[in-house]
Design an enzyme around this catalytic site. Structure first.
Site, PDB file in Angstrom:
ATOM      1  N   ASP A 173       2.847   4.679   4.875  1.00 45.31           N
ATOM      2  CA  ASP A 173       2.738   4.146   6.246  1.00 45.31           C
ATOM      3  C   ASP A 173       2.732   2.613   6.250  1.00 45.31           C
ATOM      4  OD1 ASP A 173       0.273   4.528   4.964  1.00 45.31           O
ATOM      5  OD2 ASP A 173      -0.780   5.162   6.771  1.00 45.31           O
ATOM      6  N   ASP A 176      -1.412  -6.220   6.084  1.00 42.58           N
ATOM      7  CA  ASP A 176      -1.177  -6.496   4.657  1.00 42.58           C
ATOM      8  C   ASP A 176      -0.788  -7.961   4.537  1.00 42.58           C
ATOM      9  OD1 ASP A 176      -1.045  -3.571   3.358  1.00 42.58           O
ATOM     10  OD2 ASP A 176      -0.123  -3.536   5.354  1.00 42.58           O
ATOM     11  N   ASN A 195       0.878  -1.175   0.000  1.00 42.51           N
ATOM     12  CA  ASN A 195       0.000   0.000   0.000  1.00 42.51           C
ATOM     13  C   ASN A 195       0.908   1.215   0.000  1.00 42.51           C
ATOM     14  OD1 ASN A 195      -1.410   2.335   0.911  1.00 42.51           O
ATOM     15  ND2 ASN A 195      -3.046   1.057   1.733  1.00 42.51           N
TER      16      ASN A 195
END
Length: 261
Positions: free
Chosen positions: A253, A224, A7
DNA sequence: ATGGCATCTAACAGATGA
């Protein structure tokens, strides 16, 4: 074959970092989430110069997913509608799903809704979205020709060992029992956690809050994930979280997660 | 407990993220 998920919290803000990371980690497939850009403005050229094909499914300002790959995909699909039909089109207003077959592996890249807080309108949306995802994956399994890898930002820490300080998190977004149950229900269709094949202990995280020195204090969450069906799970030889980019200037982040098959 | 930090936008304040 290596598959990664990251991400990036805006591909335009993170473009140079993704290039630097790919140069050091020339994975076969890189799934990106929170690209935050419409398809017409996706910065594909620098990745193509690196030898990567790009497919993307984005929107303005929010969400957005993309897959970069050394080989072009087969049977690429964007959103739920290609499998769930026109009635699923409302769910595709938020761009959160993209998939293709890469080197014989069906890779499904997901950006699961955040959910705001338990009880929030967005929390209900998150749970309903996960129910849609289950239907989508059931369709995919019915039509399956290839092994299936699910990866992305799930915005769920599956177990307490995935949180830096798990006490009293029952009512916390990303840790609430209904979220965990919805994820477990999906995985029961036949996927296992690739990372946990190799690292059963706590203290491994993929996201750290920008605020209050979350990374420096290692106050993180493992949200994740790379989920592998039984055939791929058996083939997995390594799975790691690369914390290095989280320590760079102006980082995302989230950190990348990589599996080697 | 609260807010903290980062990114985006017909932006300069507010929404969203997790």
């Amino acid at each position: 074959m290596e598959i990664a998920t990251w991400n990036v919290n805006s591909i335009r803000s993170r473009q140079e970092q993704v290039i630097a990371w790919l140069q050091a980690n020339p994975v076969d497939v890189l799934c990106l989430q929170e690209t935050k850009v419409i398809d017409g403005a996706f910065p594909a050229a620098p990745f193509q110069e690196l030898g990567y094909h790009c497919q993307f499914f984005g929107q303005k300002a929010y969400n957005g997913v993309a897959i970069l790959s050394r080989k072009p995909p087969e049977n690429a699909m964007r959103g739920f509608a290609p499998l769930l039909g026109a009635e699923a089109e409302d769910w595709d207003q938020q761009k959160r799903v993209i998939t293709g077959v890469y080197q014989g592996v069906r890779v499904v890249n997901l950006y699961v809704p955040n959910g705001a807080g338990v009880g929030d309108e967005k929390y209900a949306y998150k749970l309903n979205w996960l129910a849609q995802l289950k239907q989508y994956l059931q369709e995919l399994l019915t039509a399956r020709d290839e092994p299936i890898c699910l990866c992305g930002d799930f915005n769920i820490a599956p177990e307490d060992r995935d949180i830096y300080n798990p006490e009293g998190k029952e009512g916390h977004i990303m840790a609430s029992p209904p979220e965990r149950a919805a994820l477990a229900d999906i995985l029961s269709l036949g996927w296992q956690d690739g990372f946990r094949k190799f690292a059963p202990d706590s203290g491994h995280f993929s996201w750290w809050d920008y605020r209050s020195g979350g990374f420096a204090r290692n106050r993180g969450w493992r949200i994740d994930h790379i989920y592998l069906d039984s055939a791929l799970y058996d083939q997995a030889v390594a799975c790691r979280i690369d914390r290095e980019p989280r320590g760079w200037e102006k980082p995302s982040d989230h950190a990348p997660v990589v599996v080697a098959l």
